[in-house]
Design a protein around this motif. Sequence first.
Motif, PDB file in Angstrom:
ATOM      1  N   THR A  82     -21.966  -0.625  -0.235  1.00 29.21           N
ATOM      2  CA  THR A  82     -22.347  -0.629  -1.645  1.00 29.21           C
ATOM      3  C   THR A  82     -23.798  -0.212  -1.862  1.00 29.21           C
ATOM      4  O   THR A  82     -24.109   0.549  -2.783  1.00 29.21           O
ATOM      5  CB  THR A  82     -22.123  -2.025  -2.249  1.00 29.21           C
ATOM      6  OG1 THR A  82     -20.759  -2.407  -2.074  1.00 29.21           O
ATOM      7  CG2 THR A  82     -22.448  -2.026  -3.742  1.00 29.21           C
ATOM      8  N   ILE A 108       0.835  -1.203   0.000  1.00 29.69           N
ATOM      9  CA  ILE A 108       0.000   0.000   0.000  1.00 29.69           C
ATOM     10  C   ILE A 108       0.870   1.254   0.000  1.00 29.69           C
ATOM     11  O   ILE A 108       0.582   2.242  -0.700  1.00 29.69           O
ATOM     12  CB  ILE A 108      -0.946   0.010   1.214  1.00 29.69           C
ATOM     13  CG1 ILE A 108      -1.940  -1.155   1.118  1.00 29.69           C
ATOM     14  CG2 ILE A 108      -1.696   1.329   1.326  1.00 29.69           C
ATOM     15  CD1 ILE A 108      -2.841  -1.114  -0.093  1.00 29.69           C
ATOM     16  N   THR A 167     -11.970  -4.913  -0.106  1.00 32.04           N
ATOM     17  CA  THR A 167     -12.253  -5.760  -1.259  1.00 32.04           C
ATOM     18  C   THR A 167     -11.109  -6.723  -1.557  1.00 32.04           C
ATOM     19  O   THR A 167     -11.267  -7.649  -2.361  1.00 32.04           O
ATOM     20  CB  THR A 167     -12.539  -4.913  -2.525  1.00 32.04           C
ATOM     21  OG1 THR A 167     -11.422  -4.063  -2.801  1.00 32.04           O
ATOM     22  CG2 THR A 167     -13.791  -4.074  -2.342  1.00 32.04           C
ATOM     23  N   ILE A 168      -9.965  -6.515  -0.929  1.00 35.88           N
ATOM     24  CA  ILE A 168      -8.868  -7.483  -1.004  1.00 35.88           C
ATOM     25  C   ILE A 168      -9.007  -8.513   0.111  1.00 35.88           C
ATOM     26  O   ILE A 168      -8.908  -9.723  -0.112  1.00 35.88           O
ATOM     27  CB  ILE A 168      -7.504  -6.781  -0.904  1.00 35.88           C
ATOM     28  CG1 ILE A 168      -7.248  -5.921  -2.143  1.00 35.88           C
ATOM     29  CG2 ILE A 168      -6.375  -7.799  -0.722  1.00 35.88           C
ATOM     30  CD1 ILE A 168      -6.024  -5.031  -2.035  1.00 35.88           C
ATOM     31  N   ASP A 215     -11.248   5.648  -0.127  1.00 31.38           N
ATOM     32  CA  ASP A 215     -11.013   4.789  -1.285  1.00 31.38           C
ATOM     33  C   ASP A 215     -10.039   3.653  -0.948  1.00 31.38           C
ATOM     34  O   ASP A 215     -10.255   2.494  -1.335  1.00 31.38           O
ATOM     35  CB  ASP A 215     -10.450   5.605  -2.453  1.00 31.38           C
ATOM     36  CG  ASP A 215     -11.490   6.529  -3.068  1.00 31.38           C
ATOM     37  OD1 ASP A 215     -12.689   6.337  -2.803  1.00 31.38           O
ATOM     38  OD2 ASP A 215     -11.092   7.468  -3.797  1.00 31.38           O
ATOM     39  N   ILE A 216      -8.970   3.979  -0.219  1.00 32.16           N
ATOM     40  CA  ILE A 216      -7.993   2.954   0.158  1.00 32.16           C
ATOM     41  C   ILE A 216      -8.625   1.949   1.120  1.00 32.16           C
ATOM     42  O   ILE A 216      -8.401   0.734   1.021  1.00 32.16           O
ATOM     43  CB  ILE A 216      -6.739   3.587   0.784  1.00 32.16           C
ATOM     44  CG1 ILE A 216      -6.051   4.501  -0.224  1.00 32.16           C
ATOM     45  CG2 ILE A 216      -5.765   2.507   1.257  1.00 32.16           C
ATOM     46  CD1 ILE A 216      -4.907   5.300   0.358  1.00 32.16           C
ATOM     47  N   ASN A 217      -9.417   2.453   2.045  1.00 33.38           N
ATOM     48  CA  ASN A 217     -10.110   1.579   2.989  1.00 33.38           C
ATOM     49  C   ASN A 217     -10.971   0.567   2.234  1.00 33.38           C
ATOM     50  O   ASN A 217     -10.947  -0.639   2.515  1.00 33.38           O
ATOM     51  CB  ASN A 217     -10.968   2.419   3.941  1.00 33.38           C
ATOM     52  CG  ASN A 217     -11.754   1.570   4.915  1.00 33.38           C
ATOM     53  OD1 ASN A 217     -12.873   1.148   4.624  1.00 33.38           O
ATOM     54  ND2 ASN A 217     -11.191   1.335   6.079  1.00 33.38           N
ATOM     55  N   TYR A 218     -11.717   1.059   1.258  1.00 31.35           N
ATOM     56  CA  TYR A 218     -12.584   0.184   0.470  1.00 31.35           C
ATOM     57  C   TYR A 218     -11.757  -0.824  -0.329  1.00 31.35           C
ATOM     58  O   TYR A 218     -12.107  -2.011  -0.408  1.00 31.35           O
ATOM     59  CB  TYR A 218     -13.440   1.025  -0.480  1.00 31.35           C
ATOM     60  CG  TYR A 218     -14.357   0.203  -1.357  1.00 31.35           C
ATOM     61  CD1 TYR A 218     -15.375  -0.571  -0.810  1.00 31.35           C
ATOM     62  CD2 TYR A 218     -14.182   0.206  -2.742  1.00 31.35           C
ATOM     63  CE1 TYR A 218     -16.207  -1.330  -1.614  1.00 31.35           C
ATOM     64  CE2 TYR A 218     -15.020  -0.549  -3.553  1.00 31.35           C
ATOM     65  CZ  TYR A 218     -16.027  -1.312  -2.984  1.00 31.35           C
ATOM     66  OH  TYR A 218     -16.854  -2.058  -3.787  1.00 31.35           O
ATOM     67  N   ARG A 219     -10.655  -0.368  -0.907  1.00 28.69           N
ATOM     68  CA  ARG A 219      -9.792  -1.260  -1.687  1.00 28.69           C
ATOM     69  C   ARG A 219      -9.261  -2.401  -0.805  1.00 28.69           C
ATOM     70  O   ARG A 219      -9.232  -3.569  -1.223  1.00 28.69           O
ATOM     71  CB  ARG A 219      -8.623  -0.466  -2.278  1.00 28.69           C
ATOM     72  CG  ARG A 219      -7.632  -1.291  -3.078  1.00 28.69           C
ATOM     73  CD  ARG A 219      -8.280  -1.911  -4.309  1.00 28.69           C
ATOM     74  NE  ARG A 219      -8.827  -0.893  -5.175  1.00 28.69           N
ATOM     75  CZ  ARG A 219      -8.125  -0.273  -6.128  1.00 28.69           C
ATOM     76  NH1 ARG A 219      -6.850  -0.562  -6.303  1.00 28.69           N
ATOM     77  NH2 ARG A 219      -8.697   0.626  -6.893  1.00 28.69           N
ATOM     78  N   LEU A 220      -8.860  -2.078   0.415  1.00 26.17           N
ATOM     79  CA  LEU A 220      -8.344  -3.107   1.325  1.00 26.17           C
ATOM     80  C   LEU A 220      -9.436  -4.091   1.732  1.00 26.17           C
ATOM     81  O   LEU A 220      -9.187  -5.299   1.853  1.00 26.17           O
ATOM     82  CB  LEU A 220      -7.727  -2.444   2.561  1.00 26.17           C
ATOM     83  CG  LEU A 220      -6.363  -1.788   2.325  1.00 26.17           C
ATOM     84  CD1 LEU A 220      -6.022  -0.833   3.457  1.00 26.17           C
ATOM     85  CD2 LEU A 220      -5.277  -2.854   2.186  1.00 26.17           C
ATOM     86  N   LYS A 226       2.259   1.877  -3.438  1.00 27.20           N
ATOM     87  CA  LYS A 226       1.241   2.270  -4.412  1.00 27.20           C
ATOM     88  C   LYS A 226       0.735   3.690  -4.157  1.00 27.20           C
ATOM     89  O   LYS A 226       0.552   4.471  -5.091  1.00 27.20           O
ATOM     90  CB  LYS A 226       0.068   1.292  -4.375  1.00 27.20           C
ATOM     91  CG  LYS A 226      -1.021   1.596  -5.395  1.00 27.20           C
ATOM     92  CD  LYS A 226      -2.077   0.522  -5.421  1.00 27.20           C
ATOM     93  CE  LYS A 226      -3.198   0.844  -6.397  1.00 27.20           C
ATOM     94  NZ  LYS A 226      -2.748   1.030  -7.773  1.00 27.20           N
ATOM     95  N   TYR A 227       0.515   4.043  -2.887  1.00 28.45           N
ATOM     96  CA  TYR A 227      -0.138   5.315  -2.575  1.00 28.45           C
ATOM     97  C   TYR A 227       0.795   6.358  -1.948  1.00 28.45           C
ATOM     98  O   TYR A 227       0.437   7.527  -1.870  1.00 28.45           O
ATOM     99  CB  TYR A 227      -1.323   5.072  -1.630  1.00 28.45           C
ATOM    100  CG  TYR A 227      -2.439   4.277  -2.267  1.00 28.45           C
ATOM    101  CD1 TYR A 227      -3.363   4.885  -3.115  1.00 28.45           C
ATOM    102  CD2 TYR A 227      -2.556   2.912  -2.032  1.00 28.45           C
ATOM    103  CE1 TYR A 227      -4.394   4.141  -3.697  1.00 28.45           C
ATOM    104  CE2 TYR A 227      -3.581   2.160  -2.605  1.00 28.45           C
ATOM    105  CZ  TYR A 227      -4.488   2.786  -3.436  1.00 28.45           C
ATOM    106  OH  TYR A 227      -5.493   2.050  -4.017  1.00 28.45           O
TER     107      TYR A 227
END
Length: 274
Positions: A237, A87, A188-189, A181-186, A90-91
């Motif tokens: 969602t 992370i 979804t991982i 956005d990062i929270n959501y990405r994590l 990437k960020y």
Amino acid sequence: MFLELVTTFFELALSCYFTAAILGIVELAVGKASVSRAMKVLIALGFVLHTVNVFLRYVVGGQMPIASMHEATSFLTWSIVLIFLIIELKYEISLLGSFVMPGVFILMLSSSVLPRQIKPIDPTLQGYWLWIHTTLAFLGDAAFAVACGIGVMYLVQERFVKSKKLGGLFHRLPSLQILDDINYRLLTIGFPLLTLAIITGAVWAEGVWGTFWRWDPKEVWSLITWLFYAMVLHVRTHSGWHGKKSAILSVIGFAAVLFTFFGVNLLLKSLHEF
């Protein structure tokens, strides 16, 4: 000889994580780029040393190093640092280490006080399913751990915005949108990884014990954790639970992960050693 090296690399990694955690706290207060760089270097160095430690335990034991709570806690810590580094690359969130590394150090310190002997894994449990199931589970938990750190960052930044006290720390933290956005990405991982961990665990159990599900406390709490994160993704969602609500749920969710990981073994009788 090898056992001494295992201990040495573990202690060196622990020292790096401890120093990085201290520098992370200092970075929150002073906001100097040099402190942030030193923290990142120590995290990376600690991860390399930790990787060598994990590998040496594998060489000495001849099995995946997750057979005891010491090994499992160490491997969870290693997984969290791995996800953190991905992370970070990437960020490029300079303060992320300040929110993640204190927790990493506490986990690593917990591992250090647990019995360190290498316990043999039941031969009936050896095989590729052990590697697949446990790796998926640890990486999923690690993603949720970093999501918790991001959630805490969001809550801190949101408090600054609400109070309109836009001081130095406010300007050094990412925007609320980026953190969300990062929270959501994590999430979804982590969620698919946990899902696959439960599925592979069930398949593995059927092959070993002839049943997919035994209502073991670890299995039950893993399912509870899965249902919680499924709910988090659903309300995010379909019900618009973004931002603060999602950040709070990420923190609560990781508390459930920690209870599944530690609490079940300490308070309940489980067939799982970790």
